[in-house]
Design an enzyme around this catalytic site. Sequence first.
Site, PDB file in Angstrom:
ATOM      1  N   ARG A  41      -6.046  -7.449   3.382  1.00  0.00           N
ATOM      2  CA  ARG A  41      -5.475  -6.381   4.167  1.00  0.00           C
ATOM      3  C   ARG A  41      -5.356  -5.074   3.395  1.00  0.00           C
ATOM      4  O   ARG A  41      -5.149  -4.013   3.968  1.00  0.00           O
ATOM      5  CB  ARG A  41      -4.049  -6.793   4.599  1.00  0.00           C
ATOM      6  CG  ARG A  41      -4.043  -8.011   5.501  1.00  0.00           C
ATOM      7  CD  ARG A  41      -2.611  -8.527   5.700  1.00  0.00           C
ATOM      8  NE  ARG A  41      -2.577  -9.948   5.404  1.00  0.00           N
ATOM      9  CZ  ARG A  41      -1.476 -10.679   5.505  1.00  0.00           C
ATOM     10  NH1 ARG A  41      -0.335 -10.126   5.856  1.00  0.00           N
ATOM     11  NH2 ARG A  41      -1.507 -11.951   5.229  1.00  0.00           N
ATOM     12  N   ASP A 101      -9.294  -5.797 -10.061  1.00  0.00           N
ATOM     13  CA  ASP A 101      -8.502  -6.295 -11.176  1.00  0.00           C
ATOM     14  C   ASP A 101      -9.420  -7.160 -12.049  1.00  0.00           C
ATOM     15  O   ASP A 101     -10.166  -6.629 -12.863  1.00  0.00           O
ATOM     16  CB  ASP A 101      -7.338  -7.084 -10.539  1.00  0.00           C
ATOM     17  CG  ASP A 101      -6.272  -7.494 -11.517  1.00  0.00           C
ATOM     18  OD1 ASP A 101      -5.702  -6.625 -12.159  1.00  0.00           O
ATOM     19  OD2 ASP A 101      -5.998  -8.709 -11.615  1.00  0.00           O
TER      20      ASP A 101
HETATM   21  P1  IMP Z   1      -9.439  -9.395  -8.429  1.00  0.00           P
HETATM   22  O1  IMP Z   1     -10.246 -10.441  -7.744  1.00  0.00           O
HETATM   23  O2  IMP Z   1      -8.704  -9.945  -9.615  1.00  0.00           O
HETATM   24  O3  IMP Z   1     -10.237  -8.169  -8.774  1.00  0.00           O
HETATM   25  O4  IMP Z   1      -8.277  -9.072  -7.444  1.00  0.00           O
HETATM   26  C1  IMP Z   1      -8.224  -8.029  -6.623  1.00  0.00           C
HETATM   27  C2  IMP Z   1      -7.066  -8.219  -5.680  1.00  0.00           C
HETATM   28  O5  IMP Z   1      -5.849  -8.543  -6.381  1.00  0.00           O
HETATM   29  C3  IMP Z   1      -6.785  -6.937  -4.940  1.00  0.00           C
HETATM   30  O6  IMP Z   1      -7.517  -6.864  -3.761  1.00  0.00           O
HETATM   31  C4  IMP Z   1      -5.288  -7.023  -4.708  1.00  0.00           C
HETATM   32  O7  IMP Z   1      -5.045  -7.714  -3.508  1.00  0.00           O
HETATM   33  C5  IMP Z   1      -4.751  -7.843  -5.847  1.00  0.00           C
HETATM   34  N1  IMP Z   1      -4.151  -6.994  -6.903  1.00  0.00           N
HETATM   35  C6  IMP Z   1      -4.591  -6.826  -8.166  1.00  0.00           C
HETATM   36  N2  IMP Z   1      -3.813  -6.002  -8.870  1.00  0.00           N
HETATM   37  C7  IMP Z   1      -2.824  -5.609  -8.017  1.00  0.00           C
HETATM   38  C8  IMP Z   1      -1.697  -4.721  -8.147  1.00  0.00           C
HETATM   39  O8  IMP Z   1      -1.430  -4.093  -9.200  1.00  0.00           O
HETATM   40  N3  IMP Z   1      -0.920  -4.580  -7.053  1.00  0.00           N
HETATM   41  C9  IMP Z   1      -1.174  -5.217  -5.871  1.00  0.00           C
HETATM   42  N4  IMP Z   1      -2.229  -6.045  -5.699  1.00  0.00           N
HETATM   43  C10 IMP Z   1      -3.047  -6.241  -6.762  1.00  0.00           C
END
Ligand code: IMP
Length: 174
Positions: A41, A101
Site C-alpha cells: 500500500r 530497503d
Molecule cells: P525491502 O524488500 O527490504 O526493500 O523492503 C521494502 C519495504 O519495506 C517497503 O516497501 C516498506 O514497506 C518497508 N520499509 C522499509 N523501510 C521502511 C521504513 O523506514 N519505514 C516504513 N516502511 C519501511
Amino acid sequence: MYTNIDILIPETDIRNKVKELGEIITKEYKNEELIVVGLLRGSVIFMADLIREMNISLKIDFMTVSSYGDGKTSSREIKILQDLSENIMGKNILIVEDIIDSGLTLNKVIEILKTREPKSIKLAAFLNKPSRREVNVEVDYIGYNIPDEFVVGYGLDFAQKYRNLPYVGILKGE
Ligand code: IMP
Ligand code: MG
C-alpha cells in the site's frame, strides 16, 4: 503534531522533488505508452502525486506482494497477494515504490514481471536506504537517499499507521 516523530523531509521539499521527478519521467516517455505500477500500500501517496506531474498518456495498475517485514518470518519469501489487472506484454512499465530497503521486494517483483515480456521496466522509488541493500536493484528514479532510520509518512507506515502524514519523519521509540 506527533511528539514521537522528527521531521526528516518537509512537505514543501517533497512537492518540489516530485515535480522534478515528474518532469524527468515525462521527457523519458514522450510519445510512448506507459503503465505505472504501484506496489500497495505504501506507494499510493507518492504515485498519486507523481502521475499528476507526468504530462503523458498513461494507465495505472496495482500489485500487492507479501511483506516479510515483521521479523517473525524466517523464510523472507515474497509472494504475490494481488496481481496486476493489465496484460503488460510489450508495454513500458514504471514500477513505483515508497522505499527500497534490502531490495528483496523489488528484486522479486522485477523478476516476476520480466517473465511477462514487457517492452521495458523501470523503477521509481521515493526513498532509498542504500546502506541496507542485500541484493542489487537498479533504481532509475530516486527521490531521496536517506540514512538507516525507520521513517513514516507520505505513504510509509508503522503497523499501518502514519501513512497520511504529508511529510516524512523519523519514528522514535516504538
Ligand atoms: P525491502 O524488500 O527490504 O526493500 O523492503 C521494502 C519495504 O519495506 C517497503 O516497501 C516498506 O514497506 C518497508 N520499509 C522499509 N523501510 C521502511 C521504513 O523506514 N519505514 C516504513 N516502511 C519501511
Ligand atoms: Mg511497501
